[in-house]
Structures are given as C-alpha cells and as structure tokens.
Scaffold this active site. Structure first.
Site, PDB file in Angstrom:
ATOM      1  N   ALA A   1      16.630 -50.812-101.586  1.00 23.35           N
ATOM      2  CA  ALA A   1      15.890 -52.124-101.579  1.00 23.35           C
ATOM      3  C   ALA A   1      15.645 -52.118-103.270  1.00 23.35           C
ATOM      4  CB  ALA A   1      14.599 -52.029-100.616  1.00 23.35           C
ATOM      5  N   SER A   2      15.809 -53.707-103.381  1.00 26.07           N
ATOM      6  CA  SER A   2      15.656 -54.352-104.741  1.00 26.07           C
ATOM      7  C   SER A   2      16.255 -53.382-105.839  1.00 26.07           C
ATOM      8  CB  SER A   2      13.833 -54.247-104.805  1.00 26.07           C
ATOM      9  OG  SER A   2      13.413 -55.308-106.035  1.00 26.07           O
ATOM     10  N   SER A   3      15.458 -52.607-106.739  1.00 20.72           N
ATOM     11  CA  SER A   3      16.141 -51.953-107.909  1.00 20.72           C
ATOM     12  C   SER A   3      16.995 -51.001-106.977  1.00 20.72           C
ATOM     13  CB  SER A   3      15.184 -51.250-108.431  1.00 20.72           C
ATOM     14  OG  SER A   3      15.551 -50.354-109.495  1.00 20.72           O
TER      15      SER A   3
ATOM     16  N   HIS B   1      11.432 -61.604-100.949  1.00 17.27           N
ATOM     17  CA  HIS B   1      11.848 -60.226-101.403  1.00 17.27           C
ATOM     18  C   HIS B   1      11.077 -59.374-100.595  1.00 17.27           C
ATOM     19  CE1 HIS B   1      14.062 -58.246-104.767  1.00 17.27           C
ATOM     20  NE2 HIS B   1      12.927 -57.438-104.877  1.00 17.27           N
TER      21      HIS B   1
END
Length: 615
Positions: free
Chosen positions: A146-148, A287
């Site tokens: 997730a994300s990074s 996000h």
C-alpha cells in the site's frame, strides 16, 4: 526527502482508517518472527516472516510491503494478510524500511534495475531465504503493498519478473514513475499525477529494467481511490497503460463490472482469455486502501485461496437468482450473480437444472455465471435453478427459481429490442471512425438481428450503416467535420429499439494540418458522480502546439476535480485547455486529461458534445 512529510501525515491517516476497518486476526499459536542475516541487503532492511500453524508442505510466499512511516510489524497487525495465511497455508514476508520516513526506495537507478541493488534487491533476498529455509515454493511468489508499498509492488514486478508471479498494488504508481537521478526519493510530477506517457513509453521502462529477459510477465492487479490526493488518481490509468503494454494486450477492457457500489472493476485479457491486468477504481475514496475485504480479493487474484491444506468440505455460496434474456422458441440466455468459494479448492463452475419433480434434469454445466440454452421446446414454461460447484465437487444450495416461457415459434413478434448503450468513438481519421456500444437484448422471440447507425442532422437522419454486431467502422466521412451519431437495435421481425444516447466526434483535417480530434471515455460512475478518463486529444495531419476541448455538462452537474488540463466552466459549458506538458503533439500524436463530475443522486447522464480546436 523534503517531500516525505506530506506522505507521512497522509499515511498515518491511512493507517488509522485501515486499522479501524480490518477484522481482528483469529487466535493462533503462530507469530511474527524477525529474520536477520537473510542475504544481500544493501539498505539494511529488516525482515519479519509469518508462518501459519497449518502451513502447506511447499507453501506459496506473499511479500506484503508497508506504507511510509509504517513497518512490517504494523502492516502485519493492520491488514488481513496474516489471517488469510492462517486460512490458506501460505507464508507472508513483511519487509521494513529503516531510513528516515520509512519509505521504500522506488526512485534510484539501483532499485529500478534487475540485481542493481537497494531495497528491491534486499526484498528479493528475503524471498530467496524463505525458499531455502522454509521450503517456500519459488514458482508461487507474489507481492502486494500500500502507498510506498504499492509503488514497490510495481518496482518488484517490473525489475524481477523472474522472481514474482503476480502483484497487487494498492495506491501505487507505474514502474519508473518516481525515478530520480539526484539522490532524492520524491518525484512531485509523478505523485501529483502529472507524469503522463504513452503505453509504449511506460512499457519500455519495464523492459529496460531487465534487458534480455524473455520469460513470462507477471499478472498485475491495481487499486486506487478516485479522490486520492497523495498519489493522485491519474496514476491509476497510467499503471493500466503500462502493464497492458508489457503484456502486449489492448488498453480496452475485456470486461467492466461493478462488484460493489462505487467500485468499478476492469479486466484485461490476452487472446487466450487469460487475465493479465485487473484494475479496481474506488469512487469517493482517498489514500486509505486496502479496505476490509480487499486483501482477500488480492489473494484470490493470485490463486492463493486454492492452497488450503487438507480436504475441502466447504461448499461455495449459493448463486444469485438467474435472469433470462434473448428468449426464443428454442433457446434462452441465463445469467446470475456469481458465487464465492472459501473452502480452498476454488470455484469450478455451475450446474443449471430444470425443476420437474423427483429428478431435475441437468441443462448445462458452464464455468462462468451465464449459459445459453438451446434445443428447448416452443411455447413451454421452464422453471430453472442454479447450483455452484467447487474443485472438490462440493455443491452449493439451490438458487431461487426463475420462470420463463419460450415463444410459440410461429407468432408475430411486436416487442422491440432493448435500447443499445451509448456509442464510443475510436480510431477517428479524416474520413472514418470506429464506433462500439453495449449490445441490446431481444425478448420478443424473433431474435436480435443487428443495428442501424444514424447521423443526427434534423428532420431526416441518414443511415450510416447496418452492422450485425455491436460495432461498426464508418468510412467516407468528411474531413474536419463534427458528427453526432446514435444507434437503434433491430430484431428479426423488423422492430426497432429506441435511440441510444448520442456520441459526438470530429474527423481530422485530412493532412492539411492544425486539426485535432477528441474522444472521451467514461471510466467510472456511481449514484452521484463519475470519472471521465482518459479524454484523448489526437493531432491531425500536422503537429499542433496547443489544443482546446469544449463539452457540455448536463443540467445540475458540476466539475469537482480535473487533472492534466486548465479547466474553466461557464454555465454548463466546460472549456479544457492543455497544460505545459501535453500541448505539443506530433502529427497523429495524442495527449490526454481527465476530470471528475458530481450530479444529482440517481441521475445517470454524463457530459457530451466534445469538440477539439487548435489556434
């Protein structure tokens, strides 16, 4: 690292949301264990591994990669991957980034190159350790994050296709999108959704990461929220462009479905029907992925839900009630809501029965949630139900009964087909265009015969063609001319459906230079909004240096956001101009932008009347 703070604060908020939504893990003696000395580790990553009590003899391996400010331990406790491992017997590896901000390196030339070093190589070392020391199956290694971690998922699938067999990226960006050469780890152009490239350019970044590699490319699953402001929503479409190009398949979805309200799933398959790219667009969501239940869909995409040790005695869920369409004197098409299987052997298909008494005859055994029945008796009532079956032979309960009656076969059909979907235009040139639309159905008995395609001009609309399928390639059109076109379906008795909604397109200038065309794609819709992306602008027979697109909002609609364009609204007329990076287009070249709209709840209209002009 000057930009990390913005992601840090958002990632913390994301963690709080996810922690509130994810179900608690069931009690288990197994625990998260740290491993040291696992091999080449250029950036001093930490490794934790989770081996469930019921681990398979030769288990699959899942790498689960955390967000900025996170850790492997936090991702273990805050997501559902470990509880899914308890259920299905696979191993989970949780890497931890140890640099300031706890973001993974998705930017350096080293991490973006096969065996080049940095974080990606350290994670691959963890996989190799698990294969050697925990009897992991090297042919079933997958990655999610997730994300990074979603960005790192793209990096690992791109740089190490020989190690990973599939990826699921939550809130990521394309491989190479965050690339830098100055030692920094942040790329504002990418994070804001301003790095827009052609599918070929994105695909080349992946191919150049491992020169000479000729093996299979891993399938990719992509997740993104439409209101994400940390890693902006345009990155969703750019990932689709990249991975469809890597797999050598069309950017046009093979299917588009709505698995849940506000979710749009598009699937992209190769010529053999194999799923290569799957993309979930989640409306009105920022996000904050994965939400509860989404991890299970990633596991299903990898096929890890088929790896439960022992015998499967759990039947699939009961299918939805079937519906009938295209009923004729001798046949009918049935569809129903698909079942799910949690027993481990996987959903294998369905059995369709006619209810008749003590023994109900089997009418067919499709592998998907639809069937076209043939050889039925005219003017006869049929009561039909469906049962799902899994790989172990377990059968679900009976669906609700559905009743239909075949036509007489000799009567007069006076029922018109359903109205076709709104046409979309592609491959627009100075003299032609290709139109496609959602197919109609016919319940009158004479069967769907085809379509009539008309140009709207006034009192008498000329017929442009009469295809038998739901597409047509128009030829002989006039250059630099706007066309408004609609479609009507026709059945075997000559009945015509209502008019479809209009599609508007403008032919190119035929090589005289300066002209442009525009085609808008509706990517996602929900009860009170929609995302239109990409809106593709294509130069004509000569290069252009700027463009302007105008279109009309339906009454009551507003634009709630846009990207890759300078957009103004006057009443219901919207004017979209290029921005610096997408105005200069070579002859035949394309650029694109997108926008999100709001509309009254229950209103199903979308903008129309797109035109493109150049100075």
């Amino acid at each position: 690292m000057t930009k990390v703070k913005g992601v840090v604060s958002t990632a913390v908020a994301m963690l709080m949301v996810v922690a509130g939504l994810v179900l608690a893990r069931p009690a288990s003696a197994a625990s998260l264990v740290e491993v040291t000395g696992f091999g080449t580790n250029p950036t001093n990553l930490r490794m934790h591994i989770y081996v469930p009590d019921n681990v398979a003899p030769n288990p699959a391996i899942l790498v689960a990669v955390h967000y900025c400010t996170g850790s492997g331990q936090a991702f273990y406790s805050g997501t559902q991957f470990a509880s899914l491992a308890d259920q299905y017997g696979f191993i989970v590896i949780y890497p931890t980034a140890t640099r300031s901000g706890s973001c993974f390196d998705v930017s350096s030339p080293q991490t973006l190159t096969h065996n080049g070093g940095s974080d990606s190589l350290g994670i691959v070392s963890m996989v190799r350790w698990a294969v050697q020391n925990r009897n992991g199956d090297a042919n079933r290694v997958y990655v999610t994050g997730a994300s990074s971690g979603g960005m790192m998922t793209n990096v690992l699938i791109g740089a190490y296709p020989d190690v990973f067999k599939g990826g699921a990226a939550f809130m990521g960006v394309p491989f190479g999108c965050f690339a830098t050469t100055d030692g920094s780890m942040w790329n504002s152009q990418c994070s804001s959704g301003q790095r827009i490239m052609t599918p070929q350019q994105w695909g080349d970044l992946v191919r150049n990461a491992f020169p000479g590699y000729t093996g299979a490319r891993p399938p990719m699953q992509i997740w993104h929220g439409t209101t994400d402001t940390t890693l902006a929503y345009p990155n969703f479409n750019e990932q689709i462009k990249q991975w469809t190009n890597v797999h050598g398949i069309s950017q046009t979805p093979s299917s588009t479905t709505t698995p849940q309200p506000n979710w749009t799933r598009t699937q992209y398959r190769d010529g053999g029907g194999n799923l290569k790219v799957e993309a979930y667009s989640i409306a009105n969501t920022g996000h904050s992925l994965p939400l509860s239940g989404q991890a299970a869909l990633a596991i299903q995409f990898f096929g890890l839900n088929n790896s439960t040790p022992g015998n499967d005695t759990t039947p699939p869920s009961t299918p939805g009630a079937p519906t009938a369409s295209n009923v004729t004197s001798s046949g009918a098409t049935l569809t129903w809501t698909a079942s799910t299987d949690t027993g481990g052997s996987g959903l294998a298909g369905y059995n369709v029965y006619r209810e008749q008494g003590a023994t109900d005859p089997l009418l067919g055994s499709p592998t998907t949630n639809s069937i076209t029945l043939t050889g039925l008796t005219a003017n006869t009532q049929y009561q039909v139900y469906v049962r799902a079956r899994d790989g172990a032979g377990n059968l679900s309960g009976n669906s609700q009964l559905m009743t239909f009656t075949t036509t007489t076969g000799g009567g007069t059909d006076t029922t018109p087909p359903s109205t076709p979907g709104t046409p979309t235009a592609s491959n627009v040139t100075s003299s032609g265009a290709t139109l496609t639309w959602t197919a109609s159905t016919d319940t009158g008995g004479s069967g769907l015969a085809g379509y009539n395609v008309y140009r709207e001009q006034g009192a008498t609309d000329p017929l442009l063609g009469s295809p038998t399928t739901n597409s047509i390639t128009l030829t002989g059109l006039t250059a630099s001319t706007q066309y408004q076109v609609y479609v009507r379906a026709r059945d075997g008795a000559g009945n015509l459906s209502g008019n479809s909604a209009l599609v508007t397109f403008t032919t190119t200038g035929g090589g005289t230079g300066g002209a442009c065309t525009v085609v808008a794609t509706t990517q996602n819709t929900w009860s009170n909004g929609y995302v239109i992306q990409p809106v593709t602008v294509t130069a004509g027979g000569a290069p252009i240096t700027s463009w302007t697109v105008t279109f009309t909002l339906p009454a009551g609609h507003t634009v709630s956001g846009s990207w890759n364009t300078a957009l103004t609204v006057s009443g219901q007329t919207v004017t979209a101009k290029n921005v610096g990076h997408n105005g200069n287009l070579p002859a035949g070249g394309s650029g694109n932008f997108g926008f999100q709209g709001s509309r009254p709840n229950g209103n199903t209209a979308v903008p129309a009347g797109y035109t493109c002009t150049t100075p």
